[in-house]
Design an enzyme around this catalytic site. Structure first.
Site, PDB file in Angstrom:
ATOM      1  N   GLU A   1      -5.909  -3.388  -1.262  1.00 55.36           N
ATOM      2  CA  GLU A   1      -6.341  -4.526  -0.453  1.00 55.36           C
ATOM      3  C   GLU A   1      -7.470  -5.307  -1.120  1.00 55.36           C
ATOM      4  O   GLU A   1      -7.873  -6.351  -0.634  1.00 55.36           O
ATOM      5  CB  GLU A   1      -6.818  -4.026   0.928  1.00 55.36           C
ATOM      6  CG  GLU A   1      -5.707  -3.503   1.827  1.00 55.36           C
ATOM      7  CD  GLU A   1      -5.385  -2.025   1.625  1.00 55.36           C
ATOM      8  OE1 GLU A   1      -5.693  -1.488   0.541  1.00 55.36           O
ATOM      9  OE2 GLU A   1      -4.836  -1.399   2.542  1.00 55.36           O
TER      10      GLU A   1
ATOM     11  N   TRP B   1     -20.021  16.182   9.975  1.00 58.04           N
ATOM     12  CA  TRP B   1     -18.993  15.867   8.988  1.00 58.04           C
ATOM     13  C   TRP B   1     -19.259  16.589   7.669  1.00 58.04           C
ATOM     14  O   TRP B   1     -20.391  16.664   7.214  1.00 58.04           O
ATOM     15  CB  TRP B   1     -18.988  14.367   8.683  1.00 58.04           C
ATOM     16  CG  TRP B   1     -18.460  13.509   9.789  1.00 58.04           C
ATOM     17  CD1 TRP B   1     -18.136  13.907  11.056  1.00 58.04           C
ATOM     18  CD2 TRP B   1     -18.196  12.110   9.722  1.00 58.04           C
ATOM     19  NE1 TRP B   1     -17.682  12.834  11.774  1.00 58.04           N
ATOM     20  CE2 TRP B   1     -17.708  11.713  10.991  1.00 58.04           C
ATOM     21  CE3 TRP B   1     -18.319  11.145   8.726  1.00 58.04           C
ATOM     22  CZ2 TRP B   1     -17.351  10.398  11.275  1.00 58.04           C
ATOM     23  CZ3 TRP B   1     -17.956   9.835   9.012  1.00 58.04           C
ATOM     24  CH2 TRP B   1     -17.474   9.476  10.263  1.00 58.04           C
TER      25      TRP B   1
ATOM     26  N   THR C   1       0.861  -1.189   0.000  1.00 61.14           N
ATOM     27  CA  THR C   1       0.000   0.000   0.000  1.00 61.14           C
ATOM     28  C   THR C   1       0.893   1.233   0.000  1.00 61.14           C
ATOM     29  O   THR C   1       2.070   1.145   0.359  1.00 61.14           O
ATOM     30  CB  THR C   1      -0.878   0.029   1.265  1.00 61.14           C
ATOM     31  OG1 THR C   1       0.008   0.038   2.394  1.00 61.14           O
ATOM     32  CG2 THR C   1      -1.768  -1.175   1.369  1.00 61.14           C
TER      33      THR C   1
ATOM     34  N   LYS D   1     -14.341  17.837  10.203  1.00 59.14           N
ATOM     35  CA  LYS D   1     -15.275  17.729  11.335  1.00 59.14           C
ATOM     36  C   LYS D   1     -15.583  19.140  11.814  1.00 59.14           C
ATOM     37  O   LYS D   1     -14.765  19.788  12.447  1.00 59.14           O
ATOM     38  CB  LYS D   1     -14.665  16.881  12.439  1.00 59.14           C
ATOM     39  CG  LYS D   1     -14.223  15.524  11.877  1.00 59.14           C
ATOM     40  CD  LYS D   1     -14.367  14.389  12.848  1.00 59.14           C
ATOM     41  CE  LYS D   1     -14.260  13.056  12.122  1.00 59.14           C
ATOM     42  NZ  LYS D   1     -12.922  12.603  11.842  1.00 59.14           N
TER      43      LYS D   1
END
Ligand code: AMP
Length: 550
Positions: free
Chosen positions: A339, A452, A194, A447
């Site tokens: 992944e 959000w 990754t 935030k």
């Protein structure tokens, strides 16, 4: 790997392992004369067929055996998209070793870290990367030898690289008599790290089974839709999640393969698209920006290009619109991750959408799409409880399926699954039809006053402004609201636009309180090794930023 109960009556079908070698065998036998065209690092165009590729892969498999490479050994590559890289995909994995693709855009220290972590036995690299390999070779503790992927006459007279060999010598000195071995389909086939924006990179270790299943699923009509009548140019690099599986799904379907090598600028890509009658391509939005700018500035049109898959980061709706309306190219928005091999979702219409007005169809296509068969997904709140699929409620996106990791290589990070599901780190909504839309990466969400704000929406709106080339939105400190959005903008070349004009551009497009508090202009955005905008770098750059509203 969990065990499942056995039925007292088992099916009576052949137990043939799903192996990567079967793909190139199939391509040779049924599409043997179909072409693989590569723009080489040397600058010229190389052409051969699937039959030739299979033959040279077998020669390379014999070469690997002569070097002492055994099943399960990791063999690394540092290479562009090209025919020799494809041969290695099959020679290494097909012979039972593990193809470890390394991203050459990483820092030499990171490359050495990854090569040591993977315990690579050999490292193959393209001519371009000679200076890079010279910079880290001495730090590789397990690599027994380096192989330069070039003709003999390009080999350096002198080098600091220990045990350096020439790829073409290895091919030439080995026979093409090679039987691909049969082994357990759950054996490791390839390894991809990754990007590791936080902490060290971690390895996703794919298996033959996961790769073959992903290849089947990703070739389907509502996924990548590749067929033997296509000419496919993977812009997405073979060192980034196996070029989204195209080195497997393209030979599996028999399509013509066109490799761009290192030349990813607008002109080189456009020329290759035209010369090789490319019908389908795939890549991240930043690459398409370069191609669209070149085509636009030179008033060009594509003659064969019909469809492109865009993913890796959110595809701005403005880019989709340009492709569709100006160039008649269909854009399929896709989402996935290292992944996940990587494909998770693709955005295409179903028959019940066809009667909808164009704006509503566009709204469906702008989402990241529905899961391809094999991938299961859900959204949950911070308490782990599943959230409704109403297209409005957003939550943490979890996935599971046979080509999604169960743990990282060497169990780095411990048990990563939550009740058998992989937490993607993305925040998303899912609508009643199952179309998923990413609102943000959980660590990029702003935030503000306990609520959000998703940054992708804010960036997409900015990028729909005719004078904006690129935009990124980050949260910066605000004494009252904790964080408020700051928009960081790159203007189109020669364009003049003010922050007031951009802020006004949000009017009526989103909830008022989502509107960025401020806009700042930069010459360029930092782009990471996989072509994505580096939000953490921008946050670092603007961490002391004082908002006018603060
Ligand atoms: P990587 O493993 O480097 O391919 O990164 C995977 C991450 O890229 C995902 O978890 C998402 O955050 C992001 N990503 C990939 N495709 C998309 C997309 N179409 N829209 C938004 N984010 C995306």
């Amino acid at each position: 790997m969990s065990e499942f109960p056995k039925s007292p009556l088992m099916g009576q079908m052949m137990n043939q392992p799903l192996l990567i070698s079967s793909i190139i065998k199939h391509a040779d036998r049924y599409y043997g004369s179909n072409e693989i065209v590569s723009r080489r690092v040397e600058g010229d165009i190389h052409r051969y067929t699937y039959r030739d590729c299979h033959k040279r892969s077998r020669q390379m498999a014999n070469a690997l055996a002569s070097l002492g490479v055994k099943m399960g050994d990791r063999v690394a590559t540092l290479a562009w998209n090209g025919y020799r890289h494809l041969e290695l995909y099959y020679a290494i994995s097909g012979s039972g070793a593990v193809m470890h693709t390394i991203n050459p855009r990483l820092h030499p220290e990171q490359i050495a870290y990854i090569a040591n972590h993977a315990e690579d036995q050999y490292l193959f690299f393209d001519l371009t990367f000679l200076p890079l390999v010279e910079a880290f070779a001495a730090h590789c503790k397990t690599v027994k030898g380096f192989i330069m992927m070039c003709d003999r006459d390009r080999m350096p007279a002198e080098t600091k690289i220990p045990n350096l060999q020439c790829y073409e010598d290895l091919v030439a000195s080995n026979s093409d008599q090679y039987e691909w071995p049969l082994f357990d389909e759950n054996s490791a086939s390839s390894l991809c790290y990754t990007s590791g924006t936080t902490g060290n990179p971690k390895g996703a270790l794919y298996s033959h089974r996961s790769t073959v299943l992903h290849s089947y699923a990703s070739a389907m009509p509502d996924a990548l839709n590749v067929s033997a009548r296509d000419s496919v140019l993977p812009v997405v690099p073979m060192f980034h999640v196996n070029a989204w599986g195209l080195p497997y799904s393209v030979p599996l379907t028999g399509a013509k393969m066109v490799f761009p090598g290192p030349a990813l600028d607008g002109k080189s890509l456009f020329d290759l698209f035209e010369q090789e009658k490319v019908t389908f391509s795939a890549g991240v939005p930043t690459v398409w920006l370069g191609l669209l700018t070149y085509v636009g500035q030179n008033n060009l049109q594509f003659s064969s290009f019909k469809r492109t898959v865009i993913g890796g980061s959110a595809c701005p709706p403005a880019m989709m619109k340009t492709f569709r309306e100006k160039y008649n190219v269909e854009v399929v928005h896709a989402w996935g991750m290292t992944e996940m091999s990587p494909l998770g979702t693709t955005g295409t219409l179903q028959s019940h959408h066809l009667g909808l007005p164009p704006e509503q169809q566009t709204a469906v296509l702008e989402k990241q799409g529905h899961a391809i068969f094999g991938v299961d997904m859900k959204i949950v709140g911070d308490d782990g409880k599943e959230l409704p699929w109403d297209g409005k409620t957003y939550g943490n996106l979890l996935v599971r399926g046979p080509w999604i990791i169960s743990s990282y290589f060497k169990n780095e990070g411990g048990d990563v699954l939550e009740d058998g599901w992989f937490p993607t780190g993305d925040v998303a909504t899912i609508d009643p039809d199952g179309y998923m839309q990413i609102t943000d990466r959980s660590k990029d969400v702003i935030k503000s006053g306990g609520e959000w704000i998703g940054t992708i929406d804010l960036e997409n709106i900015a990028m729909a402004h005719p004078l904006v080339q690129q935009a990124a939105c980050i949260g910066v400190f605000h004494p009252k609201w904790d964080e408020r959005p700051l928009l960081v903008v790159v203007k189109k070349p020669g364009a003049e636009v003010t922050k007031e004009e951009l802020i006004q551009f949000y009017d009526g497009k989103i909830a008022k309180w989502w509107t960025p508090d401020d806009v700042t202009f930069v010459d360029a955005l930092p782009i990471g090794a996989t072509g994505k905008v580096l939000k953490n770098r921008i946050r670092e750059q603007f961490k002391e930023y004082k908002l006018p509203t603060a």
